[in-house]
Design a protein around this motif. Structure first.
Motif, short mmCIF file in Angstrom:
data_model
loop_
_atom_site.label_atom_id
_atom_site.label_comp_id
_atom_site.label_asym_id
_atom_site.label_seq_id
_atom_site.Cartn_x
_atom_site.Cartn_y
_atom_site.Cartn_z
N UNK A 141 18.96 12.32 -49.40
CA UNK A 141 19.32 10.90 -49.48
C UNK A 141 19.54 10.27 -48.11
N UNK A 142 18.68 10.61 -47.17
CA UNK A 142 18.77 10.06 -45.82
C UNK A 142 18.52 8.55 -45.80
N UNK A 143 17.52 8.03 -46.53
CA UNK A 143 17.34 6.56 -46.50
C UNK A 143 18.57 5.79 -47.00
N UNK A 144 19.22 6.32 -48.04
CA UNK A 144 20.42 5.65 -48.55
C UNK A 144 21.55 5.72 -47.53
N UNK A 145 21.68 6.87 -46.86
CA UNK A 145 22.72 7.00 -45.83
C UNK A 145 22.47 6.02 -44.68
N UNK A 146 21.22 5.88 -44.27
CA UNK A 146 20.89 4.95 -43.18
C UNK A 146 21.17 3.52 -43.59
N UNK A 147 20.84 3.16 -44.82
CA UNK A 147 21.11 1.79 -45.29
C UNK A 147 22.60 1.53 -45.34
#
Length: 112
Positions: A76-82
């Protein structure tokens, strides 16, 4: 991870080099550019070298980036970045608000 980013272009280039041939004339025929002692694998589509090169080229050039993408999504890297971007934007808005209205608040407190 950095090592994989360094090695990825080298491995992909080398796997694709196994499909790059050069015509050396009627006597020698088409030969593999990286090793002129080997016949061109593209001429014998039933040979092991052709299929090995084709499969490994596809795996290295498409499979590795796809694997990275799947790992990023699994963790869930994209969610963490967002979320980090939103948290940063929120903290910046709060800091701007404090900077703008802190003097007014201090002046108001001094009147009391």
């Amino acid at each position: 991870l950095v090592l994989l980013f360094i090695l990825y272009p080298l491995v992909t280039f080398q796997s694709l080099a196994n499909l790059h041939c050069q015509d050396l004339g009627p006597i020698w025929g088409r030969r593999l550019t990286s090793d002129f002692s080997v016949d061109c694998p593209l001429d014998d589509k039933t040979g092991l070298l052709f299929w090995w090169s084709l499969v490994f080229s596809l795996l290295s050039s498409i499979g590795v980036p796809l694997g990275f993408l799947l790992v990023l999504r699994a963790h869930k890297v994209p969610q963490m970045a967002a979320k980090k971007e939103l948290d940063y934007a929120t903290s910046e808005v709060i800091m701007l608000y404090r900077k703008k209205y802190s003097n007014n608040f201090l002046a108001f407190c001094n009147l009391l």
